[in-house]
Design a protein around this motif. Structure first.
Motif, mmCIF file in Angstrom:
data_model
loop_
_atom_site.group_PDB
_atom_site.id
_atom_site.type_symbol
_atom_site.label_atom_id
_atom_site.label_comp_id
_atom_site.label_asym_id
_atom_site.label_seq_id
_atom_site.Cartn_x
_atom_site.Cartn_y
_atom_site.Cartn_z
ATOM 1 N N CYS A 127 15.911 4.534 36.157
ATOM 2 C CA CYS A 127 15.135 3.630 35.327
ATOM 3 C C CYS A 127 15.995 2.380 35.188
ATOM 4 O O CYS A 127 17.159 2.461 34.810
ATOM 5 C CB CYS A 127 14.831 4.223 33.959
ATOM 6 S SG CYS A 127 13.908 3.075 32.906
ATOM 7 N N HIS B 163 17.928 6.068 27.927
ATOM 8 C CA HIS B 163 17.605 5.292 29.131
ATOM 9 C C HIS B 163 18.479 5.703 30.314
ATOM 10 O O HIS B 163 18.003 5.884 31.430
ATOM 11 C CB HIS B 163 17.765 3.801 28.826
ATOM 12 C CG HIS B 163 18.031 2.941 30.012
ATOM 13 N ND1 HIS B 163 17.047 2.665 30.930
ATOM 14 C CD2 HIS B 163 19.151 2.333 30.457
ATOM 15 C CE1 HIS B 163 17.562 1.891 31.880
ATOM 16 N NE2 HIS B 163 18.836 1.685 31.613
ATOM 17 N N GLU C 25 15.229 -0.450 33.381
ATOM 18 C CA GLU C 25 14.875 -1.315 32.249
ATOM 19 C C GLU C 25 15.247 -0.549 30.996
ATOM 20 O O GLU C 25 14.776 0.576 30.793
ATOM 21 C CB GLU C 25 13.364 -1.601 32.280
ATOM 22 C CG GLU C 25 12.864 -2.485 31.171
ATOM 23 C CD GLU C 25 13.358 -3.919 31.328
ATOM 24 O OE1 GLU C 25 13.199 -4.479 32.421
ATOM 25 O OE2 GLU C 25 13.916 -4.454 30.343
ATOM 26 N N TYR C 26 16.100 -1.152 30.159
ATOM 27 C CA TYR C 26 16.564 -0.430 28.977
ATOM 28 C C TYR C 26 15.367 -0.010 28.130
ATOM 29 O O TYR C 26 14.551 -0.839 27.733
ATOM 30 C CB TYR C 26 17.534 -1.295 28.159
ATOM 31 C CG TYR C 26 18.039 -0.543 26.957
ATOM 32 C CD1 TYR C 26 18.919 0.525 27.120
ATOM 33 C CD2 TYR C 26 17.601 -0.847 25.692
ATOM 34 C CE1 TYR C 26 19.363 1.250 26.045
ATOM 35 C CE2 TYR C 26 18.040 -0.123 24.587
ATOM 36 C CZ TYR C 26 18.917 0.928 24.773
ATOM 37 O OH TYR C 26 19.343 1.653 23.698
ATOM 38 N N CYS C 27 15.269 1.291 27.845
ATOM 39 C CA CYS C 27 14.053 1.806 27.204
ATOM 40 C C CYS C 27 14.364 2.737 26.048
ATOM 41 O O CYS C 27 13.528 3.533 25.653
ATOM 42 C CB CYS C 27 13.185 2.510 28.247
ATOM 43 S SG CYS C 27 14.050 3.818 29.132
ATOM 44 N N MET D 135 17.408 8.685 32.240
ATOM 45 C CA MET D 135 16.082 8.686 32.853
ATOM 46 C C MET D 135 16.224 8.508 34.367
ATOM 47 O O MET D 135 15.867 7.484 34.930
ATOM 48 C CB MET D 135 15.246 7.558 32.239
ATOM 49 C CG MET D 135 13.766 7.678 32.511
ATOM 50 S SD MET D 135 12.845 6.584 31.443
ATOM 51 C CE MET D 135 11.293 6.524 32.353
ATOM 52 N N HIS E 97 9.397 0.616 31.343
ATOM 53 C CA HIS E 97 10.436 1.235 32.160
ATOM 54 C C HIS E 97 10.453 0.488 33.488
ATOM 55 O O HIS E 97 9.626 -0.392 33.724
ATOM 56 C CB HIS E 97 10.133 2.710 32.399
ATOM 57 C CG HIS E 97 9.979 3.526 31.148
ATOM 58 N ND1 HIS E 97 11.035 4.061 30.474
ATOM 59 C CD2 HIS E 97 8.868 3.883 30.449
ATOM 60 C CE1 HIS E 97 10.602 4.725 29.406
ATOM 61 N NE2 HIS E 97 9.289 4.628 29.364
HETATM 62 CU CU1 CUA Z 1 13.003 4.226 31.053
HETATM 63 CU CU2 CUA Z 1 14.996 2.931 30.949
#
Ligand code: CUA
Length: 327
Positions: free
Chosen positions: A180, A188, A182-184, A191, A145
């Motif tokens: 967030c 996402h 960062e693609y998670c 987040m 993340h």
């Molecule tokens: Cu955690 Cu995007």
């Protein structure tokens, strides 16, 4: 201030917001000016030297030396300047001040969990005092993340299996977005959270409400729960090294190399004890991989840190009653 009024930029709410914006705006102006200049030159020369009856054949052209020297020296000076400016800013962002207030963060699909050394825990909201450096030690429970505070102009990837730390100092009270970055996974985009920047007195009041004991004292309970204390005793007769006074010191390993007992060393020693065995001890410690959640790891770390400093647990200006509330 001009930048703050311009809606393309979020409000400047930390000590480095101005510096980051200044560098960013300089880069935009520089690259914009150069791009426009190049395009205008291309168009101008294309028109000036278009094909005509009297110049069907190309003519050789030797540019004057001064021109070549100029286009080498001027960009070199600008790029060296950018390098110095950028690295000065980077070191400023990367170097956590010693007096920073500790906060612990865990990224998890798909939420942010925060813990305060005095024991308060919160999800997707982070309460911090204004005008005080805040250090966030963080790890991920699952995938990568990235904790992003756009109003503070700072961001750092949150990685599984290791600790990283970032810092900021808020200059304004109020409510500011956390993302967030960062693609998670599926959620996402959900987040997200809020950081609540409060006056120090308000923050102390907030801290005084609801806690299950300091992180260090919760960590001490885990230390007993996982029976760490059966081998890591307080004197040198234990089967494991003494942990009091350990944090931040150099440790000599069985292969005679030396490591610093920092956050990541302690984390590794719990999850993968065979990786670095302390000189003079047998590699008998079992692994705790998969048994300790990231939140609990941070509590254990807070405990080891607290005995490392040879002070009582609870490392922040704890409000009265936050300490020693455990049975
Ligand atoms: Cu955690 Cu995007």
């Amino acid at each position: 201030m001009m930048v703050a009024d311009f809606p393309l930029w979020p409000e400047q709410a930390s000590t480095f917001a101005k510096d980051v914006d200044a560098l960013y705006i300089f880069l935009i102006i520089l690259t914009g000016t150069v791009s426009v200049g190049i395009f205008l030159t291309i168009f101008g020369l294309a028109i000036k030297y278009r094909r005509r009856p009297d110049n069907e054949l190309a003519q050789d052209y030797e540019p004057p030396k001064i021109l070549e020297v100029t286009w080498i020296v001027v960009p070199t000076i600008i790029f060296m300047g950018l390098f110095v400016w950028g690295s000065w800013l980077y070191f400023h962002l990367a170097r956590v001040p010693d007096d920073a207030l500790d906060i612990y963060a865990t990224g998890k699909q798909w939420m942010w969990k925060f813990q305060h050394p005095t024991g308060q825990r919160e999800i997707n909201t982070l309460h911090v005092p204004v005008n005080r450096p805040i250090k966030i030690t963080m790890a991920s429970e699952d995938v990568i993340h990235s904790l992003f505070f756009p109003y503070f102009r700072t961001k750092m990837d949150v990685l599984p299996n290791r600790y990283r730390s970032m810092w900021f100092q808020a200059t304004k009270t109020g409510r500011f977005h956390i993302f967030c970055a960062e693609y998670c996974g599926t959620l996402h985009s959900g987040m997200i959270g809020w950081v609540e920047v409060m006056e120090p007195t308000e923050y102390q009041k907030w801290l005084a409400g609801g806690s299950e004991g300091s992180m260090a004292s919760q960590g001490e309970q885990l230390f007993q729960k996982y029976a760490c204390n059966t081998c890591h005793t307080n004197d040198a007769t234990g089967r494991g090294p003494v942990l009091a006074g350990l944090y931040g010191k150099d440790v000599t390993l069985s292969n005679d190399t030396t490591v610093k007992a920092d956050d990541n060393y302690i984390r590794e020693s719990i999850l993968n004890p065979q990786a670095k065995v302390v000189k003079g001890f047998n590699p008998i410690m079992p692994t705790f991989q998969g048994q300790v959640s990231e939140d609990d790891m941070m509590k254990l770390l807070a405990y080891v840190k607290s005995i490392g400093q040879n002070t009582a647990p609870a490392t922040t200006p704890a409000p009265a009653g936050a300490k020693g509330t455990n049975p």
